[in-house]
Motif scaffolding. Structure first.
Motif, mmCIF file in Angstrom:
data_model
loop_
_atom_site.group_PDB
_atom_site.id
_atom_site.type_symbol
_atom_site.label_atom_id
_atom_site.label_comp_id
_atom_site.label_asym_id
_atom_site.label_seq_id
_atom_site.Cartn_x
_atom_site.Cartn_y
_atom_site.Cartn_z
ATOM 1 N N CYS A 244 0.941 -1.206 -0.055
ATOM 2 C CA CYS A 244 0.159 -0.039 -0.025
ATOM 3 C C CYS A 244 0.870 1.341 -0.137
ATOM 4 O O CYS A 244 0.755 2.137 -0.866
ATOM 5 N N ALA B 75 -8.704 4.385 -1.179
ATOM 6 C CA ALA B 75 -8.642 2.986 -0.792
ATOM 7 C C ALA B 75 -7.372 2.627 -0.272
ATOM 8 O O ALA B 75 -7.344 1.803 0.507
ATOM 9 N N ALA B 76 -6.308 2.839 -0.950
ATOM 10 C CA ALA B 76 -4.763 2.760 -0.534
ATOM 11 C C ALA B 76 -4.578 2.906 0.909
ATOM 12 O O ALA B 76 -4.092 2.204 1.681
ATOM 13 N N LEU C 3 -10.749 9.737 -9.905
ATOM 14 C CA LEU C 3 -10.196 8.427 -9.744
ATOM 15 C C LEU C 3 -8.842 8.360 -8.979
ATOM 16 O O LEU C 3 -8.854 7.278 -8.321
ATOM 17 N N ARG C 4 -8.111 9.101 -9.256
ATOM 18 C CA ARG C 4 -6.700 9.098 -8.286
ATOM 19 C C ARG C 4 -7.117 9.378 -7.012
ATOM 20 O O ARG C 4 -6.504 8.678 -5.835
ATOM 21 N N VAL D 222 2.097 1.849 -3.569
ATOM 22 C CA VAL D 222 1.084 2.268 -4.301
ATOM 23 C C VAL D 222 1.097 3.817 -4.217
ATOM 24 O O VAL D 222 0.919 4.712 -4.956
ATOM 25 N N PHE E 1 1.617 7.676 -6.984
ATOM 26 C CA PHE E 1 0.876 8.819 -7.453
ATOM 27 C C PHE E 1 1.875 10.030 -7.791
ATOM 28 O O PHE E 1 2.689 10.247 -7.025
ATOM 29 N N ALA F 291 -10.001 8.480 -5.453
ATOM 30 C CA ALA F 291 -10.578 7.392 -4.852
ATOM 31 C C ALA F 291 -9.722 6.269 -4.650
ATOM 32 O O ALA F 291 -9.748 5.507 -3.907
ATOM 33 N N GLU F 292 -8.510 6.021 -5.358
ATOM 34 C CA GLU F 292 -7.578 5.114 -5.495
ATOM 35 C C GLU F 292 -6.706 5.331 -4.427
ATOM 36 O O GLU F 292 -6.445 4.505 -3.495
ATOM 37 N N ARG F 293 -6.502 6.562 -4.127
ATOM 38 C CA ARG F 293 -5.434 6.974 -2.819
ATOM 39 C C ARG F 293 -6.107 6.883 -1.676
ATOM 40 O O ARG F 293 -5.607 6.175 -0.799
#
Length: 110
Positions: free
Chosen positions: A9, A49-50, A42-43, A12, A16, A45-47
């Motif tokens: 994580c 989530a990670a 999207l970035r 990930v 970014f 949301a991904e951030r």
């Protein structure tokens, strides 16, 4: 496995290219229909989530020391505690020898 999840994580999150503040600024200023807005969303949301996954892994890792497994609880309820030290093993051998009326490892003549 939890440590591997924490590390992954973190990797990930470091990949970014834009910062969280840049993405939030873009979300605030860009038109909702634009490609930049969608990519920033999207970035973001991904951030999130990670980061949430990393927090969950760390929380679970912190709980492991206090976690009690079913087998441990069952053995304790039966008054069967595991032998963890040499002293406990020696005491068990002595008690067993006394109960049997002989020494452990005594040779028998058949």
């Amino acid at each position: 496995a939890l440590n591997a999840g924490i590390v992954r994580c973190g990797e990930v999150l470091r990949k970014f290219e834009s910062s969280l503040q840049e993405d939030l600024a873009l979300l605030a200023e860009a038109p909702r229909a634009s490609l930049e807005y969608k990519l920033a969303a999207l970035r973001y949301a991904e951030r999130r989530a990670a980061e949430a996954s990393q927090r969950a892994f760390k929380g679970r890792l912190a709980e492991l020391s206090s976690l009690e497994y079913y087998q441990e609880r069952r053995l304790r309820s039966l008054n069967l505690t595991p032998i963890e030290t040499e002293e406990e093993l020696d005491a068990l051998r002595e008690e067993s020898a006394r109960a049997a009326g002989r020494g452990i490892g005594q040779d028998y003549e058949w």
